[in-house]
Design an enzyme around this catalytic site. Structure first.
Site, PDB file in Angstrom:
ATOM      1  CE  LYS A 195      31.944  -5.777 -45.624  1.00 30.70           C
ATOM      2  NZ  LYS A 195      32.712  -4.666 -44.993  1.00 30.70           N
ATOM      3  CE  LYS A 248      33.461  -9.261 -43.701  1.00 33.33           C
ATOM      4  NZ  LYS A 248      33.991  -7.976 -43.199  1.00 33.33           N
TER       5      LYS A 248
END
Length: 328
Positions: A195, A248
């Site tokens: 992330k 992400k």
């Protein structure tokens, strides 16, 4: 050899031929649909920064989840906005909070739908960070118990899978141990393994009121310049017990999705995040792009890069468009 005898255009000559040789096929079963749950009853309010998405009370979340399920989407990812915030984020594991209520209602109504819950503290803390703050800094180890409590509370509510998005070191192992100790060894973990500290999260932070009150999240989310580090993060989460790993955001990190896919055997998810979604919606609203073609092309790029599943706010529209294409 006469190179004109080799004509790749022969395999593009008609819709039928193109379908026969298509290498990447997008399907509603590839999607996970995010839901934003708020306190109250009969609440369905459009999120201004993310047109077409809504703040939903738990009862309305059931209706939205059924719409997704009826379109062939197999899973939802549940986020929550609490009734109260404090320094620890204790509403995150409150059994009466909107997420826990929504999970319970959705599973009662749609037992076959996979319900995944986001595990983080940013929406629930008064300071807006994803873990405990001590002496002005986010403290890694004291955050792990709080994240574990949150995951266990989601499991008690009926979640099939929890998705830690906080990026604290060791959180997958801590959550796995906590779930196992409470009898939830069957509950899976979808880890936000890679992330990044991205500029594409802005609309989401408005939607869930989770912007940090001081500083930023670059001490725990990844530097967008790094690729090898993503592989290290993924390897660590797998070793700690993750069942699915996630990259992400998606669009600016298609190369990371491909590297993760090529290097690991676990299922790979990607998150088509709020900023990516909002850009498409804004351009389409201005007539600058064809929304349907653009969305399906972008989602196809994510699957082509290696994503086995795509978390996307476009899920309902994309599923409808794909059904229309199949009927045609």
């Amino acid at each position: 050899m006469d190179t004109l005898r080799i004509r790749p255009r022969r395999l593009r000559a008609s819709a039928g031929i193109r379908a026969m040789v298509r290498e990447t096929v997008l399907d509603p079963a590839d999607f996970i649909y995010p839901l934003f749950i708020v306190p109250g009853q009969n609440v369905k309010e459009e999120i201004s920064v993310m047109p077409g998405t809504y703040h939903l009370s738990p009862d309305q979340a059931v209706i939205a989840a059924k719409e997704a399920y009826d379109l062939g989407i197999p899973a939802v990812l549940v986020f929550g906005l609490p009734e109260y915030k404090d320094e620890q984020g204790s509403s995150a594991w409150d059994s009466n909070s909107p997420v826990q209520q929504a999970v319970s209602l959705i599973k009662q109504a749609l037992p076959e739908l996979v319900v995944i819950t986001d595990v983080c503290l940013c929406q629930y803390t008064s300071h807006g960070h994803c873990g405990m703050v001590e002496n002005g800094k986010v403290d890694n180890d004291s955050s792990l118990d709080l994240l574990s409590c949150t995951a266990v509370s989601h499991a008690f509510a009926g979640a099939d899978m929890v998705a830690p998005s906080d990026m604290m070191d060791g959180r997958v192992a801590a959550i796995r141990s906590a779930l196992d100790e409470r009898g939830f060894s069957h509950v899976g973990i979808m880890s936000y393994a890679a992330k990044y500290a991205s500029a594409f999260y802005g609309p989401f932070r408005d939607a869930v009121d989770s912007a940090p009150q001081f500083g930023d999240r670059r001490t725990y989310q990844m530097d967008p310049a790094n690729a090898r580090e993503a592989l290290r993060e993924v390897a660590l989460d797998i070793a700690e017990g993750a069942d699915i790993i996630m990259v992400k955001p998606a669009l600016a990190y298609l190369d990371i999705i491909r590297q993760v896919k090529d290097n690991f055997s676990l299922p790979v998810a990607c998150y088509n995040v709020s900023g990516e979604y909002a850009m498409v919606k804004a351009a389409a609203a201005n007539g600058w792009i064809d929304e349907k073609r653009t969305v399906l092309e972008l989602l196809t790029s994510m699957k082509r890069a290696g994503a086995d599943m795509i978390i996307t706010y476009h899920a309902l529209d994309a599923a409808r468009w794909l059904r229309e294409c199949n009927k045609a």
